[in-house]
Write a protein that holds these residues in place. Structure first.
Motif, PDB file in Angstrom:
ATOM      1  N   ARG A  28     -15.304   5.445  -5.335  1.00  0.00           N
ATOM      2  CA  ARG A  28     -13.876   5.727  -5.522  1.00  0.00           C
ATOM      3  C   ARG A  28     -13.084   4.427  -5.765  1.00  0.00           C
ATOM      4  O   ARG A  28     -12.190   4.382  -6.610  1.00  0.00           O
ATOM      5  CB  ARG A  28     -13.313   6.466  -4.304  1.00  0.00           C
ATOM      6  N   GLU A  29     -13.390   3.392  -4.995  1.00  0.00           N
ATOM      7  CA  GLU A  29     -12.706   2.099  -5.173  1.00  0.00           C
ATOM      8  C   GLU A  29     -12.994   1.525  -6.559  1.00  0.00           C
ATOM      9  O   GLU A  29     -12.109   0.979  -7.201  1.00  0.00           O
ATOM     10  CB  GLU A  29     -13.149   1.101  -4.092  1.00  0.00           C
ATOM     11  N   ARG A  31     -13.687   3.252  -9.292  1.00  0.00           N
ATOM     12  CA  ARG A  31     -12.882   4.041 -10.241  1.00  0.00           C
ATOM     13  C   ARG A  31     -11.420   3.612 -10.218  1.00  0.00           C
ATOM     14  O   ARG A  31     -10.776   3.457 -11.254  1.00  0.00           O
ATOM     15  CB  ARG A  31     -12.991   5.534  -9.912  1.00  0.00           C
ATOM     16  N   ARG A  32     -10.871   3.390  -9.011  1.00  0.00           N
ATOM     17  CA  ARG A  32      -9.481   2.964  -8.880  1.00  0.00           C
ATOM     18  C   ARG A  32      -9.271   1.592  -9.515  1.00  0.00           C
ATOM     19  O   ARG A  32      -8.305   1.378 -10.253  1.00  0.00           O
ATOM     20  CB  ARG A  32      -9.068   2.924  -7.406  1.00  0.00           C
ATOM     21  N   LEU A  33     -10.190   0.686  -9.268  1.00  0.00           N
ATOM     22  CA  LEU A  33     -10.075  -0.660  -9.843  1.00  0.00           C
ATOM     23  C   LEU A  33     -10.177  -0.625 -11.367  1.00  0.00           C
ATOM     24  O   LEU A  33      -9.449  -1.343 -12.059  1.00  0.00           O
ATOM     25  CB  LEU A  33     -11.146  -1.585  -9.253  1.00  0.00           C
ATOM     26  N   ARG A  35      -9.315   1.892 -13.262  1.00  0.00           N
ATOM     27  CA  ARG A  35      -8.065   2.492 -13.730  1.00  0.00           C
ATOM     28  C   ARG A  35      -6.941   1.442 -13.698  1.00  0.00           C
ATOM     29  O   ARG A  35      -6.173   1.306 -14.644  1.00  0.00           O
ATOM     30  CB  ARG A  35      -7.720   3.701 -12.846  1.00  0.00           C
ATOM     31  N   ASP A  36      -6.863   0.675 -12.605  1.00  0.00           N
ATOM     32  CA  ASP A  36      -5.856  -0.387 -12.518  1.00  0.00           C
ATOM     33  C   ASP A  36      -6.076  -1.450 -13.601  1.00  0.00           C
ATOM     34  O   ASP A  36      -5.119  -1.943 -14.195  1.00  0.00           O
ATOM     35  CB  ASP A  36      -5.886  -1.053 -11.140  1.00  0.00           C
TER      36      ASP A  36
END
Length: 148
Positions: A28-29, A31-33, A35-36
C-alpha cells in the motif's frame, strides 16, 4: 497441555500473519508513493524548467549590466570631449587662444593638436610658454626617445 509442536505451529502462523500484514502495508505504501510521484513529477519538472529560466535571466542581466557600464563609460568620454569642444567655442576664435586655454586646463599634447589643428612647432612653443613644467617633461621625453 499444549505440545511443543502446537506452540511452534502457532508461532509460525503468527509470523506468517505478521509477514502478510507487513507485505500488505509495504504494498500500500509503495502504491501511495508511486501515486505521489506521478502527481509531483510534473511539478518538479516545472520547477526545474523555471530554475533554468531564472538562471538564464540572471546571466543575461549580468551581461546587460556590463553593457550598460560600458555605454556609461563611453558617454562619459563623449561628454568630456563635448566639454572641451564647448570650452573651445567659448574661447576666443584664435586657435592659439583655444590651445592656451586647453594647455592651462591640463590637456595632453595630442588632444590640443587634435582640437586646435596646430603643428609640432606651434605646440612646442605654446607648451613651452604656458605648460608650467609640462614642456620640460615633454622635451626630456623627446630627448630620451631620440637617444640623446
Amino acid at each position: 497441555m499444549i505440545s511443543l509442536a502446537e506452540i511452534l505451529a502457532i508461532l509460525a502462523l503468527l509470523a506468517a500473519a505478521l509477514a502478510l500484514a507487513a507485505f500488505v502495508y509495504l504494498w500500500r505504501e509503495t502504491r501511495r508513493l508511486r501515486r505521489d510521484l506521478r502527481r509531483l513529477d510534473p511539478v518538479l519538472q516545472t520547477l526545474h524548467r523555471d530554475l533554468r529560466v531564472i538562471a538564464g535571466e540572471s546571466f543575461h542581466r549580468g551581461q546587460d549590466r556590463v553593457m550598460l557600464v560600458n555605454a556609461l563609460e563611453r558617454l562619459a568620454d563623449q561628454q568630456q570631449e563635448m566639454r572641451l569642444e564647448m570650452r573651445m567655442r567659448d574661447a576666443d576664435q584664435s586657435p592659439y587662444a583655444q590651445a592656451i586655454k586647453l594647455i592651462r586646463s591640463g590637456q595632453s599634447r595630442e588632444q590640443v593638436r587634435r582640437l586646435c589643428a596646430l603643428t609640432d612647432a606651434e605646440l612646442e612653443l605654446l607648451f613651452g610658454l604656458h605648460g608650467h613644467g609640462i614642456a620640460g617633461e615633454y622635451a626630456s621625453d623627446r630627448l630620451s626617445d631620440t637617444g640623446s
